[in-house]
Every structure is written in structure tokens, then in C-alpha cells.
Design an enzyme around this catalytic site. Structure first.
Site, PDB file in Angstrom:
ATOM      1  N   ASP A  36     -25.747  20.504 -36.024  1.00 35.15           N
ATOM      2  CA  ASP A  36     -25.319  21.976 -37.083  1.00 35.15           C
ATOM      3  C   ASP A  36     -24.316  20.912 -37.530  1.00 35.15           C
ATOM      4  O   ASP A  36     -23.066  20.375 -36.882  1.00 35.15           O
ATOM      5  CB  ASP A  36     -25.008  23.016 -36.042  1.00 35.15           C
ATOM      6  CG  ASP A  36     -26.205  24.291 -36.464  1.00 35.15           C
ATOM      7  OD1 ASP A  36     -27.444  23.561 -36.141  1.00 35.15           O
ATOM      8  OD2 ASP A  36     -25.647  24.809 -34.974  1.00 35.15           O
ATOM      9  N   ASP A  37     -23.662  21.758 -38.639  1.00 35.80           N
ATOM     10  CA  ASP A  37     -22.384  21.098 -38.526  1.00 35.80           C
ATOM     11  C   ASP A  37     -21.909  20.361 -39.730  1.00 35.80           C
ATOM     12  O   ASP A  37     -20.880  19.935 -40.438  1.00 35.80           O
ATOM     13  CB  ASP A  37     -21.091  21.122 -37.774  1.00 35.80           C
ATOM     14  CG  ASP A  37     -21.600  23.117 -37.059  1.00 35.80           C
ATOM     15  OD1 ASP A  37     -21.652  24.039 -37.679  1.00 35.80           O
ATOM     16  OD2 ASP A  37     -20.582  23.018 -35.743  1.00 35.80           O
TER      17      ASP A  37
ATOM     18  N   HIS B 120     -24.319  18.903 -32.134  1.00 34.05           N
ATOM     19  CA  HIS B 120     -23.791  19.372 -33.671  1.00 34.05           C
ATOM     20  C   HIS B 120     -23.119  18.011 -33.790  1.00 34.05           C
ATOM     21  O   HIS B 120     -22.701  16.590 -32.515  1.00 34.05           O
ATOM     22  CB  HIS B 120     -21.922  19.659 -33.560  1.00 34.05           C
ATOM     23  CG  HIS B 120     -22.492  21.169 -32.623  1.00 34.05           C
ATOM     24  ND1 HIS B 120     -23.049  21.412 -31.847  1.00 34.05           N
ATOM     25  CD2 HIS B 120     -21.981  22.301 -34.095  1.00 34.05           C
ATOM     26  CE1 HIS B 120     -23.732  23.033 -31.993  1.00 34.05           C
ATOM     27  NE2 HIS B 120     -22.733  23.748 -32.432  1.00 34.05           N
TER      28      HIS B 120
END
Length: 716
Positions: free
Chosen positions: A86-87, A238
Site C-alpha cells: 500500500d501507499d 507498505h
């Protein structure tokens, strides 16, 4: 000339350019602010944890299809791991993660933030080429549970466009920011997931949240990512949002350890046996996506440039505010020393003086001006020449009456030709070698002429600038101009005097040696700022031009914003013309070169460049109040205003003025200063476009009447 013809001659197109430029600037800042999560950003709110999702979702698998009537969820098969990150993308950590995946022959799904995609489209393109999968994580990492449906749609749509511009694809997968495992889904988060489902997305949650963003250590991350008893899993890690070195190391350990145990690492769609999440985007979406990426990149550069400009403007302005009082102090000490020297030396008799008053439609204040000149206590003979420049009102009638009543007043009439021509006519008719040039709306004190011509006792001095005071200072506009005049005459002109590079002897009050005027051929009609043009020419001819603080002249300043704009527009445009005309002074030698290299760069920086950039800097400061640290911006503004107030206080004290006018300074910084900046921008654009500019006549309101007593030292 008809009104229609006048309107045609006024340059209007630059206002459209200015508006478009301002719109582009604001749009770029807003795009940059929004893209980087600072405009309209919503953080996760506590109320989003209230309630829960339906049991069919909470007890189901980590991948949920909410596009139909009932939710459908799926799980990963045994010994199958769907790696998700993610991100990202992040320019440092995502490439390292891709290197680890390629080294192990593994693939993953990257839930990207659209704004990051626009910043780093090459990383997304690499991930797709290497067989990895892309999902949406919204454009700005917005908390979808606390967002309205239109905001959710907007965020997801922007991300799709960024993906289309970066890699030519759209995605069917979406993961909500701040979400985790299915049984942790709150009711508001479920409603947001339903909205995404209605937009055609498959919502991805996770089986095992490693919480690697906490940086708990490589071993803890590996332990949190390891499935139990050979189960399949969707793992959440992440690749952006901070230091992800532990994630990179843990991924390498995890792939090595679990691959040896027979685990397969693949994308989410392949793990769940779903159609590929990446689908080709249309040509139109690719074009708009490319425009979005280019726009965001441009806005990022713009923000960086503006930050640099903000710093440069702050440093230059601070240096100026520090330098002006220092130069003023040097000037004050020099003047006091010169006065003490003169007190012990026998003075030569003062020379006779010719005072020239050019008058075009000056019926309101002409009589008061002339009577103040005649009422002088100057001991030598003076003559006052009124030069009527083809006035269409009662100016010649008033001039003729004054000529009859006052023995030393003469009226010279000529066809209208402009102020420079009128002054040249007066100079030709003048009887004496010392000439004082006065505007037709200006009133002298009794000692003004004596104080004004005294510096001409030095044969090196060719011209003297007096000290102009605003008479009509009752209103807000008048007070603003009063402060501007006091600062300009008691700080700027003192500095120019010390540096021997005076750019302007004001038309309201100036004394000249006839020889100096003859050396430059009199006043020129080539610019609209004839006083600045003349002064620069005299400086270049080798004469000194000095400032005499005690020679006071009271003038009527514009009383409306429209009149003020027209006056300053002419002044600024004319100053630009004069600077361009005398640009060769920059490379000349002697006094001329010294004037050029000291004065012209100063005017270019502080009267052209910074005023042109100031509105942009101000917009950036307002932007900073909302998207940066507002305390830093507020402290900077307060410090700047305080420094301006301190300089103004010193100038007011030097001029013997009351300090109570300072209360208008904060508002002056917000309103008046912006008006002056726009004047400079309009003048510069007009000059660049080569548009003609007519002489703007300022309407007089009659601050001084013929029977009024002369003004005192400290104001009217």
C-alpha cells in the site's frame, strides 16, 4: 479624440493575460496541494469505527465483490500468498521491493495512491512490465468512510486517469485507506466499500496485516506475515509512507523462507482466480491522464519555485529594511556635520531664483500655489512664471489676475504640448540661473525656497530634491500615501543621496542649476516621467543630485483609488521608460557609471522585479496558511509588518511627524501594497506590448484655497 477612440487606445488585453495567469497559478497550487494530501485531506476519524459490516462480509474472505445484490467474497488457496503493498509508489522503496520480487521470481499487487503515480509514473510502468498488478488506493489516501459519495468517486476517478497516463491501464481492484481485515470493517467503511462496488471495483482487504509501517523489526514483520499451517493468505505491507528498509529486508527473508516450504507468491487476481485487474485504458483517458500527470508535475515544480522566490523576496526585503535606516542615519549625521560647518563660515549671498509653475487645468489650486511662492522669506529676488499649457478651464484667467496683482509673477501662455514642453518654455523665459520647478497643486512654506536652493552653493551640485508632503491625509487613501511619501523621502532618498545615485527630483519641488539643465538639453518628451528622465540625465552628465529634508512642499495626493491608479500607472510606466532610456549608464565610466550600477539595479529589483513577483509570493503565502505550517507563514507576515512599521517609525521621527498614522500600516500591507504591485505589472505589460499610454490628468479637489494660511511643519 472621441471616447470610443480613447477606449480603443487603452491597453485592455493584458488584464485577460493577468487573469489567466492568476487562474493558472491558483489552479497549479490547488492541484499540488490536493495531490499531496494537504488541501481537503481527511484523516481517519474515530467515529468511523462505529458499527460493523454484515456477517457475510465480516466472516468472509479478504476480497469482496459488492457490485451485485449480495456481497461475494473469496479466499486464497492453500500455500498461495497474495503479496500486496500500500501507499506507493515511492521513488526509493518501491524499486527495491521490485528488485526483491524479481530476484525471487515472485509477483505482487501494488495498491497505489494516484498522486504518487502522477509523481512517479515510470515505477508503475516498470511494475506492470515485470508482471505485477496495480490496484487503487485513492488519489490522496483519503478516509473513504468519512467522505461523501462524490468525493469517493472523484478520488477513484483521478487515480484511474493517473494510471491511464502513466501506464495506459485502468484497474478493477481497490483497497480503502485505513482498512485491514474483514471483521474489522466498520459500518461507515462498509458503506464506502459499497460505493466503490457500485463503481465496478472489487474491494481488497487482508488476511494478515503486518503493520510494518510501525517498524517493529524484521523478525516481527516476518512473523506477522507467515500463514499458519500452510493456509493461503493476502498479506498487507507498505512500500511508501516512511522508512521501509525493514519491509524490504523482511520481504527477502519471507520469500526465501516460505518458498522453501512450497508457497507460491503471486498477484491478488491470480491468487483468487479472478480476471486480470489491469485493463487497457481508452485513448481519451490516456490523453487526460497524461495531462493530469504533467499538470501535477508542473504544480510540484511551481510550488518549489515559489518557495525559493518566497525566500529570495524575504531576504531582499529584509536587507532593504535593514539598509535604509542605516543609510538614513549616515545621511542625518552628514547633514548635521555640514550644518555645523556652515555655521562657522561666512555664507555667500543667496542667488536670485526663477520659479516655474507649469499649469494645465489647475484652476482649483493655482492661486494658493502662487501666493505661497510669493510669500517666501527668501532674501534674494525671485520671479514666478506661470506657464499655461493650453488649459481649457479658468487657469489662464487666474494666472492673468495673479500677474496683475503680484509684481513678481508673470504669465506665459502656449498651446497644449505637455508638461515637459511647458517647463522648457518656462526655462527659456526665466531670468535667473537658479530654477525651481513646482507643480500647480503644490504649496510651499515660507522657508522652502531658501532651504531648497542652499545646497546649490556647492558647484558640484546640479539639482536638489525637496521633501514632498501629502496635504490631504484625512482619509484612509490619504494616510496610506502619507506613509509612502514619508518613507520614500526620508529613507530611500537619503540612501540615494549617500550613494550619489538619486533617480528622481520630484516635479512637486526641485531646484536646478541652469547650466545642469542646459548640459542635458532640458526636459525630454520621450518618457511620461519627465522628472525621473531629467534627473537620470543630470546624474549621467556628472552632476551631483542631493536631497534637502528641510525644503518642504505640500501637495494634493489623489483622493480616490481610480485617480491613484492612473497617477501611479503613469509614474511607473514613465520610470520604466526612463530606466530603459538610460540603461547604458550600467557600462559607462565615471559618475555616470557609478549612478547606473548603483541606481538602476536597485530600481530593477525593488521597483520592478519584486513588485511583479510580490502578488505571486502573496498568493503562495495564503496557500501556505492552508497547506503548510500556518504558524510559520503568520510569524513571517507579522515579522515583515513589524519591520516595515519600525522603518516607518524611524522615517516619521526623522520628518517630525506623528506616529499615530502607523495604525493603517497592516491594512496598507493587505490592500494598498497589492494595488501598487498591480500597477507595476500593468505598466510592465504595457511596455512589453508597446501599447501607447495617454497622459492621465488627475482631478483636483482643492485641498488648498487661495486665502488659506501656509501649512505648518507637522501637517495640515
Amino acid at each position: 479624440m472621441t471616447g470610443r477612440e480613447k477606449r480603443r487606445r487603452d491597453p485592455r488585453g493584458h488584464w485577460i493575460l493577468l487573469f489567466l495567469g492568476a487562474l493558472t497559478l491558483v489552479g497549479g497550487l490547488l492541484l499540488g496541494g490536493y495531490a499531496h494530501g494537504v488541501v481537503g485531506e481527511s484523516t481517519q476519524h474515530e467515529y468511523t469505527k462505529s458499527g460493523s459490516a454484515p456477517a457475510a462480509v465480516a466472516d468472509g474472505g479478504p476480497v469482496v465483490n459488492l457490485s451485485g445484490g449480495a456481497p461475494e467474497s473469496v479466499r486464497a488457496p492453500r500455500r498461495t500468498i497474495a503479496l500486496t503493498f500500500d501507499d506507493g509508489p515511492d521513488p526509493r522503496w518501491t524499486p527495491q521491493i521490485l528488485d526483491v520480487l524479481r530476484r525471487h521470481g515472485a509477483h505482487a499487487t501494488f495498491f497505489v495512491i494516484g498522486a504518487h503515480v502522477a509523481d512517479h509514473p515510470d515505477i508503475v510502468d516498470r511494475a506492470i512490465r515485470e508482471g505485477d498488478e496495480i490496484g487503487s488506493h485513492t488519489y490522496t489516501h483519503v478516509d473513504m468512510a468519512s467522505s461523501s459519495p462524490w468525493r469517493i468517486r472523484f478520488e477513484l476517478d483521478l487515480t484511474q486517469r493517473a494510471l491511464a497516463g502513466a501506464a495506459g491501464i485502468h484497474t478493477r481492484l481497490m483497497r480503502m485507506p485505513y482498512s485491514s481485515v474483514p471483521d474489522g470493517l466498520s459500518a461507515p467503511e462498509y458503506r464506502a466499500a459499497q460505493e466503490a462496488g457500485r463503481q465496478g471495483y472489487v474491494v481488497a482487504l487482508t488476511d494478515q496485516d503486518t503493520e510494518d509501517w510501525r517498524r517493529p523489526g524484521v523478525d516481527r514483520i516476518v512473523q506477522a506475515a507467515t500463514p499458519r499451517k500452510g493456509a493461503g493468505a493476502v498479506l498487507m505491507l507498505h512500500d511508501s509512507g516512511g522508512d521501509r528498509s525493514q519491509t524490504v529486508q523482511a520481504l527477502d527473508v519471507l520469500l526465501t523462507r516460505l518458498s522453501a516450504k512450497g508457497y507460491r507468491f503471486t498477484t491478488l487476481s491470480q491468487a483468487m482466480r479472478l480476471p486480470s485487474a489491469d485493463v487497457p485504458a481508452s485513448t481519451l483517458d490516456k490523453v487526460t491522464g497524461t495531462a493530469l500527470i504533467d499538470g501535477q508535475r508542473w504544480s510540484g515544480r511551481l510550488t518549489g519555485w515559489l518557495g525559493v522566490l518566497f525566500a529570495i523576496a524575504g531576504v531582499l526585503t529584509t536587507l532593504r529594511l535593514l539598509a535604509l535606516p542605516l543609510f538614513a542615519h549616515v545621511h542625518v549625521r552628514r547633514v548635521r556635520r555640514e550644518r555645523r560647518r556652515r555655521a562657522g563660515v561666512r555664507q555667500e549671498p543667496p542667488p536670485p531664483v526663477s520659479v516655474i509653475v507649469p499649469a494645465y487645468n489647475e484652476e482649483v489650486g493655482l492661486a494658493a500655489t502662487v501666493r505661497s511662492l510669493v510669500a517666501t522669506d527668501y532674501p534674494a529676488p525671485i520671479e514666478v512664471l506661470i506657464v499655461d499649457d493650453g488649459s481649457s478651464d479658468d487657469t489662464p484667467v487666474i494666472g492673468a489676475r495673479l500677474e496683475r496683482e503680484l509684481a513678481n509673477v508673470r504669465l506665459v501662455r502656449r498651446p497644449n504640448g505637455g508638461k515637459p514642453a511647458a517647463l522648457n518654455t518656462g526655462i527659456a523665459h526665466a531670468s535667473h540661473e537658479v530654477l525651481v520647478l513646482v507643480d500647480g497643486d503644490t504649496v510651499f512654506q515660507r522657508d522652502t525656497i531658501g532651504n531648497l536652493v542652499r545646497p546649490l552653493a556647492d558647484p558640484r551640485v546640479g539639482a536638489v530634491s525637496g521633501n514632498t508632503k501629502v496635504a490631504n491625509r484625512k482619509g484612509l487613501i490619504g494616510r496610506w500615501q502619507h506613509l509612502e511619501y514619508v518613507i520614500g523621502f526620508n529613507l530611500d532618498r537619503r540612501m540615494f543621496d549617500v550613494l550619489e545615485c538619486m533617480p528622481t527630483v520630484p516635479g512637486a519641488i526641485g531646484a536646478f542649476r541652469r547650466e545642469a539643465l542646459a548640459s542635458v538639453g532640458g526636459l525630454s518628451t520621450e518618457t511620461l516621467a519627465e522628472d525621473t528622465d531629467l534627473t537620470m540625465a543630470i546624474c549621467r552628465a556628472g552632476w551631483r543630485v542631493v536631497y534637502e529634508e528641510t525644503a518642504l512642499a505640500w501637495t494634493e495626493a489623489p483622493s480616490s483609488l481610480r485617480q491613484l491608479w492612473r497617477q501611479r500607472y503613469r509614474w511607473c510606466y514613465g520610470t520604466l521608460q526612463a530606466m530603459w532610456k538610460h540603461k547604458r549608464a550600467l557600462v559607462e565610466r565615471g559618475r555616470s557609471g557609478r549612478f547606473g550600477r548603483r541606481c538602476l539595479p536597485y530600481l530593477t529589483i525593488f521597483q520592478v522585479a519584486l513588485p511583479c513577483l510580490a502578488p505571486v509570493v502573496d498568493v503562495f503565502a495564503v496557500y501556505g496558511m492552508f497547506v503548510m505550517n500556518p504558524l510559520t507563514v503568520a510569524v513571517s507576515w507579522v515579522a515583515f509588518t513589524a519591520a516595515q512599521a519600525a522603518a516607518a517609525t524611524y522615517a516619521l521621527k526623522l520628518d517630525g511627524e506623528r506616529l499615530r498614522t502607523l495604525w493603517v500600516m497592516p491594512l496598507q500591507q493587505i490592500v494598498y501594497r497589492q494595488l501598487m504591485y498591480l500597477v507595476v505589472i500593468q505598466s510592465l505589460v504595457t511596455a512589453v506590448l508597446g501599447a501607447p499610454l495617454r497622459w492621465h490628468v488627475i482631478r483636483r479637489t482643492g485641498t488648498f484655497s487661495e486665502g488659506d494660511p501656509l501649512p505648518s511643519r507637522v501637517g495640515v
